[in-house]
Design a protein around this motif. Sequence first.
Motif, short mmCIF file in Angstrom:
data_model
loop_
_atom_site.label_atom_id
_atom_site.label_comp_id
_atom_site.label_asym_id
_atom_site.label_seq_id
_atom_site.Cartn_x
_atom_site.Cartn_y
_atom_site.Cartn_z
N LEU A 113 8.80 -10.55 1.67
CA LEU A 113 9.69 -10.91 2.78
C LEU A 113 9.16 -10.07 4.01
O LEU A 113 8.47 -9.03 3.93
N GLN A 114 9.39 -10.82 5.19
CA GLN A 114 9.22 -10.27 6.47
C GLN A 114 10.46 -9.69 6.91
O GLN A 114 11.12 -10.51 7.28
N VAL A 115 10.51 -8.36 7.11
CA VAL A 115 11.48 -7.65 7.66
C VAL A 115 11.65 -8.06 9.29
O VAL A 115 10.64 -7.58 9.97
N PRO A 116 12.57 -8.76 10.04
CA PRO A 116 12.70 -8.90 11.49
C PRO A 116 12.81 -7.52 12.15
O PRO A 116 13.51 -6.77 11.52
N GLY A 117 12.61 -7.45 13.27
CA GLY A 117 12.91 -6.31 14.12
C GLY A 117 12.37 -4.96 13.79
O GLY A 117 13.00 -4.06 14.15
N GLY A 152 -12.40 5.98 -1.00
CA GLY A 152 -11.79 5.92 0.28
C GLY A 152 -11.38 4.24 0.46
O GLY A 152 -10.66 3.73 1.21
N GLY A 153 -12.03 3.53 -0.30
CA GLY A 153 -11.93 2.10 -0.21
C GLY A 153 -10.51 1.42 -0.52
O GLY A 153 -10.12 0.77 0.33
N PRO A 154 -9.83 2.09 -1.40
CA PRO A 154 -8.64 1.60 -1.76
C PRO A 154 -7.62 1.66 -0.53
O PRO A 154 -6.66 0.58 -0.33
N PHE A 155 -7.73 2.67 0.07
CA PHE A 155 -6.63 3.03 1.30
C PHE A 155 -7.05 1.99 2.48
O PHE A 155 -6.20 1.62 3.01
N ARG A 156 -8.25 1.88 2.66
CA ARG A 156 -8.72 1.01 3.65
C ARG A 156 -8.43 -0.58 3.29
O ARG A 156 -7.85 -1.33 4.13
N TRP A 157 -8.53 -0.80 2.21
CA TRP A 157 -8.08 -2.13 1.78
C TRP A 157 -6.31 -2.46 1.89
O TRP A 157 -6.18 -3.59 2.40
N ALA A 158 -5.80 -1.30 1.51
CA ALA A 158 -4.36 -1.58 1.49
C ALA A 158 -3.97 -1.83 3.18
O ALA A 158 -3.16 -2.48 3.50
N ARG A 176 -2.06 -5.16 4.63
CA ARG A 176 -0.88 -5.02 4.81
C ARG A 176 -0.45 -5.39 6.51
O ARG A 176 -1.28 -5.10 7.34
N ARG A 177 0.81 -5.69 6.50
CA ARG A 177 1.34 -6.03 8.05
C ARG A 177 2.50 -5.35 8.37
O ARG A 177 3.23 -5.24 7.36
N ARG A 178 2.80 -4.93 9.40
CA ARG A 178 4.12 -4.49 9.95
C ARG A 178 5.21 -5.41 9.47
O ARG A 178 5.23 -6.33 9.89
N GLY A 179 5.95 -4.51 8.84
CA GLY A 179 7.39 -5.45 8.54
C GLY A 179 7.40 -6.28 7.19
O GLY A 179 8.40 -6.55 6.96
N GLY A 216 1.72 6.92 -0.48
CA GLY A 216 2.39 5.82 0.23
C GLY A 216 1.56 4.86 0.88
O GLY A 216 1.94 3.61 1.23
N THR A 217 0.34 5.28 1.40
CA THR A 217 -0.54 4.35 2.14
C THR A 217 -1.30 3.37 1.46
O THR A 217 -1.89 2.52 1.64
N LEU A 218 -0.94 3.48 0.01
CA LEU A 218 -1.45 2.33 -1.01
C LEU A 218 -0.37 1.28 -1.37
O LEU A 218 -0.79 0.56 -2.01
N LEU A 219 0.83 1.42 -0.86
CA LEU A 219 1.68 0.43 -1.03
C LEU A 219 1.15 -0.68 -0.58
O LEU A 219 0.83 -0.82 0.59
N ARG A 220 1.86 -1.79 -1.29
CA ARG A 220 1.35 -3.27 -0.80
C ARG A 220 2.40 -3.80 0.44
O ARG A 220 2.49 -4.94 1.13
#
Length: 253
Positions: A11-15, A66-72, A76-79, A204-208
């Motif tokens: 889902l894309q969360v608006p706002g 460090g690769g997994p963190f950069r990949w995530a 990942r996109r905002r929202g 938390g930086t690894l979350l999708r």
Amino acid sequence: MSGPVGGVQVLQVPGTARRPRGLVPWVVGAFVGLPLAVWVALAVGVGLEAPLFFVLVLVQPLVLFGGPFRWAAVRRRRGLVRFVRTPGRLTFPATGVDRWCYLLMSLGLILLPFVAMWDLGRVGSESSGVVRAFLWAAPPLSASGLFWLRGWTPTSLARTPTGVVVHVNCTETTLRWDDLPPVDAVSAPRLDRTLRAAGTPFPGTLLRSDPDVVADLVELYRTHPELRSELVGGRVPERLRGGDLWLLDTAEV
């Protein structure tokens, strides 16, 4: 409609407001980029007449950790949130790239003595007994790491009516809502800081999902016990789809 039970929903969360990212992306970027830059600089400066494989061995773990963190961060996109809804639980999965990185590193260490001896022979260099002992100790250690990977389970963060369930490194910890501290609205990474303050470090930086949205949901249900029944009834996807997280703001006014 609350969406199907089971399977990853997106889902894309608006706002969604832009939040400060802190130093984490820069530190992780340096964690990956600087070792590679050092290896390239040595390869160019020293030339191929030196055994460069040992330098690569030193920087490979830094790159793979460090690769997994950069990949995530790239994926990942905002929202954007990705979650799995099961009865009584809403789970936000993390990326599984870390497993592949550990696998590549283990395989690389298994091949270490063979490639290192070839590299030394290529330039006509001799290795000491200590170096050879170190090289041949790497394969059995790496093989044990492969057995550990067999029991690997994905990292995730789940919400239930009783609290937050953190799953990291094959262990699961439940934090009751009343035991969670207030989510920091400014300092980044907000979700990581909150769970660390509760005594459970979580990447938390690894979350999708956008970790700021996940942090907002934690604060929403922490401060509004009357809404926790939504985690059972499936109301959360509708709330996310409508961007209905403003109870956070009204509660703080």
